[in-house]
Scaffold this motif. Structure first.
Motif, PDB file in Angstrom:
ATOM      1  N   SER A 150      -4.584  12.497  -4.565  1.00 53.06           N
ATOM      2  CA  SER A 150      -3.889  11.225  -4.395  1.00 53.06           C
ATOM      3  C   SER A 150      -2.660  11.179  -5.288  1.00 53.06           C
ATOM      4  N   SER A 151      -1.731  10.318  -4.915  1.00 55.68           N
ATOM      5  CA  SER A 151      -0.549  10.045  -5.725  1.00 55.68           C
ATOM      6  C   SER A 151      -0.226   8.577  -5.568  1.00 55.68           C
ATOM      7  N   GLN A 152       0.026   7.903  -6.710  1.00 56.85           N
ATOM      8  CA  GLN A 152       0.233   6.463  -6.639  1.00 56.85           C
ATOM      9  C   GLN A 152       1.362   5.951  -7.526  1.00 56.85           C
ATOM     10  N   GLN A 153       2.101   6.853  -8.169  1.00 56.19           N
ATOM     11  CA  GLN A 153       3.084   6.389  -9.139  1.00 56.19           C
ATOM     12  C   GLN A 153       4.470   6.138  -8.557  1.00 56.19           C
ATOM     13  N   GLU A 154       4.806   6.789  -7.438  1.00 52.19           N
ATOM     14  CA  GLU A 154       6.120   6.563  -6.844  1.00 52.19           C
ATOM     15  C   GLU A 154       6.109   5.265  -6.033  1.00 52.19           C
ATOM     16  N   ARG A 155       7.292   4.797  -5.660  1.00 50.17           N
ATOM     17  CA  ARG A 155       7.404   3.464  -5.059  1.00 50.17           C
ATOM     18  C   ARG A 155       7.333   3.443  -3.534  1.00 50.17           C
ATOM     19  N   THR A 156       7.339   4.616  -2.906  1.00 44.97           N
ATOM     20  CA  THR A 156       7.257   4.646  -1.447  1.00 44.97           C
ATOM     21  C   THR A 156       6.129   5.557  -0.992  1.00 44.97           C
ATOM     22  N   GLN A 157       5.614   5.265   0.210  1.00 49.14           N
ATOM     23  CA  GLN A 157       4.575   6.114   0.791  1.00 49.14           C
ATOM     24  C   GLN A 157       5.067   7.540   0.978  1.00 49.14           C
ATOM     25  N   MET A 158       6.317   7.678   1.411  1.00 47.53           N
ATOM     26  CA  MET A 158       6.862   9.003   1.684  1.00 47.53           C
ATOM     27  C   MET A 158       6.886   9.864   0.418  1.00 47.53           C
ATOM     28  N   GLN A 159       7.332   9.269  -0.702  1.00 46.51           N
ATOM     29  CA  GLN A 159       7.385  10.020  -1.954  1.00 46.51           C
ATOM     30  C   GLN A 159       5.979  10.424  -2.406  1.00 46.51           C
ATOM     31  N   ASN A 160       5.045   9.473  -2.346  1.00 42.37           N
ATOM     32  CA  ASN A 160       3.672   9.753  -2.772  1.00 42.37           C
ATOM     33  C   ASN A 160       2.998  10.770  -1.852  1.00 42.37           C
ATOM     34  N   ARG A 161       3.294  10.697  -0.555  1.00 34.90           N
ATOM     35  CA  ARG A 161       2.704  11.666   0.372  1.00 34.90           C
ATOM     36  C   ARG A 161       3.230  13.067   0.081  1.00 34.90           C
ATOM     37  N   GLU A 162       4.525  13.174  -0.222  1.00 31.51           N
ATOM     38  CA  GLU A 162       5.121  14.465  -0.551  1.00 31.51           C
ATOM     39  C   GLU A 162       4.444  15.095  -1.767  1.00 31.51           C
ATOM     40  N   ILE A 163       4.266  14.275  -2.808  1.00 28.60           N
ATOM     41  CA  ILE A 163       3.650  14.770  -4.044  1.00 28.60           C
ATOM     42  C   ILE A 163       2.190  15.153  -3.802  1.00 28.60           C
ATOM     43  N   ALA A 164       1.481  14.322  -3.041  1.00 25.61           N
ATOM     44  CA  ALA A 164       0.076  14.608  -2.743  1.00 25.61           C
ATOM     45  C   ALA A 164      -0.050  15.919  -1.954  1.00 25.61           C
ATOM     46  N   MET A 165       0.870  16.165  -1.024  1.00 23.17           N
ATOM     47  CA  MET A 165       0.837  17.411  -0.264  1.00 23.17           C
ATOM     48  C   MET A 165       1.070  18.610  -1.175  1.00 23.17           C
ATOM     49  N   SER A 219       0.836  -1.201   0.000  1.00 22.80           N
ATOM     50  CA  SER A 219       0.000   0.000   0.000  1.00 22.80           C
ATOM     51  C   SER A 219       0.870   1.250   0.000  1.00 22.80           C
ATOM     52  N   THR A 220       1.458   1.545  -1.163  1.00 18.46           N
ATOM     53  CA  THR A 220       2.343   2.706  -1.280  1.00 18.46           C
ATOM     54  C   THR A 220       1.603   3.963  -1.708  1.00 18.46           C
ATOM     55  N   ALA A 221       0.442   3.815  -2.301  1.00 23.51           N
ATOM     56  CA  ALA A 221      -0.316   4.973  -2.781  1.00 23.51           C
ATOM     57  C   ALA A 221      -0.900   5.746  -1.600  1.00 23.51           C
ATOM     58  N   VAL A 222      -1.019   7.062  -1.775  1.00 26.71           N
ATOM     59  CA  VAL A 222      -1.475   7.928  -0.687  1.00 26.71           C
ATOM     60  C   VAL A 222      -2.633   8.795  -1.165  1.00 26.71           C
ATOM     61  N   ARG A 223      -3.658   8.869  -0.320  1.00 24.68           N
ATOM     62  CA  ARG A 223      -4.796   9.771  -0.566  1.00 24.68           C
ATOM     63  C   ARG A 223      -4.902  10.721   0.614  1.00 24.68           C
ATOM     64  N   LEU A 224      -4.998  12.017   0.326  1.00 24.10           N
ATOM     65  CA  LEU A 224      -5.154  13.026   1.364  1.00 24.10           C
ATOM     66  C   LEU A 224      -6.514  13.690   1.235  1.00 24.10           C
ATOM     67  N   ILE A 225      -7.207  13.829   2.356  1.00 27.54           N
ATOM     68  CA  ILE A 225      -8.493  14.515   2.384  1.00 27.54           C
ATOM     69  C   ILE A 225      -8.356  15.727   3.298  1.00 27.54           C
ATOM     70  N   HIS A 226      -8.585  16.919   2.736  1.00 27.86           N
ATOM     71  CA  HIS A 226      -8.523  18.150   3.520  1.00 27.86           C
ATOM     72  C   HIS A 226      -9.907  18.390   4.112  1.00 27.86           C
ATOM     73  N   LYS A 227     -10.038  18.153   5.393  1.00 23.92           N
ATOM     74  CA  LYS A 227     -11.350  18.150   6.044  1.00 23.92           C
ATOM     75  C   LYS A 227     -12.105  19.479   5.932  1.00 23.92           C
TER      76      LYS A 227
END
Length: 235
Positions: free
Chosen positions: A142-157, A127-135
């Motif tokens: 969301s970002s799902q193309q990079e290989r790590t959660q950290m990379q995908n979270r950075e891009i999603a932010m 589960s490397t893909a990250v989805r962010l919801i701004h409440k």
């Protein structure tokens, strides 16, 4: 314009026209991706509707693409040869640094999920893909193309900051709409361009300019079009 490395986020969504509008949105996404590749820009598909593009003057070149893009053509599924009109909306957002727009941790809901598509076993089984919801706003990215959660979270932010900035700009524009020309950043609700297949013609309605060789433009030969729309920045 000073040359600089810039990041742009291009979000293309189908609008009026059903399945044909979905195909049109895919065609536009492919057009921007090919244009970026022709310019040796780095491209990353964050999800089904959003591209991240990084390159020399990338945002400055693309920012006036924001708006409604209309296509007139005979769909593949049309048996009687009738021309259909479909639309897709394009939003081009700049990179917004963390110091320019604060997002508090308690405002975020973070979800992790497995990426789909091509990417090997690691992408599909972890589960490397990250989805962010701004409440506060309900904006989801969301970002799902990079290989790590950290990379995908950075891009999603980064994408979330860009979308929040865009919403702030829309509020400002609405507040002073009566005192502006209406061109500004391209106003998303505005029909900015028509791609007419039967007449092999592309028309930009903001500057009242037309080009032939529609297929070449859709294959990424956008330079002449983008160069002409830069005049919008003088309005």
């Amino acid at each position: 314009m000073n040359d600089a490395m810039q990041t742009a986020y291009i979000e293309v969504r189908s609008a009026a026209g059903g399945d044909e509008a979905k195909l049109w949105a895919m065609d536009l996404t492919r057009m921007y991706m090919r244009f970026a590749q022709n310019n040796n820009w780095k491209t990353l598909s964050l999800d089904d509707t959003t591209l991240q593009v990084r390159g020399l003057n990338a945002y400055d070149a693309l920012k006036y693409e924001t708006g409604v893009h209309r296509v007139q053509r005979v769909p593949i599924t049309e048996k009687r040869g009738r021309i259909h009109t479909s639309t897709a909306s394009v939003a081009v957002l700049p990179e917004i640094k963390a110091a320019e727009l604060e997002i508090r941790p308690h405002e975020l809901e973070i979800q992790f999920f497995r990426s789909g598509g091509h990417g090997g076993q690691n992408v599909n089984k972890v589960s490397t893909a990250v989805r962010l919801i701004h409440k506060p706003t309900g904006i989801t990215v969301s970002s799902q193309q990079e290989r790590t959660q950290m990379q995908n979270r950075e891009i999603a932010m980064e994408l979330l900051r860009a979308k929040l900035w865009d919403r702030q700009q829309e509020k400002k524009e609405s507040a002073i709409e009566a005192h502006r020309s209406g061109i500004g950043r391209g106003m998303r609700a505005e029909k900015i361009r028509t791609y007419n297949f039967p007449q092999n013609r592309v028309t930009d309605h903001r500057i009242n300019k037309k080009w032939g060789n529609l297929e070449e433009i859709l294959n990424g030969d956008l330079s002449k079009v983008l160069k002409a729309t830069q005049s919008l920045g003088n309005g």
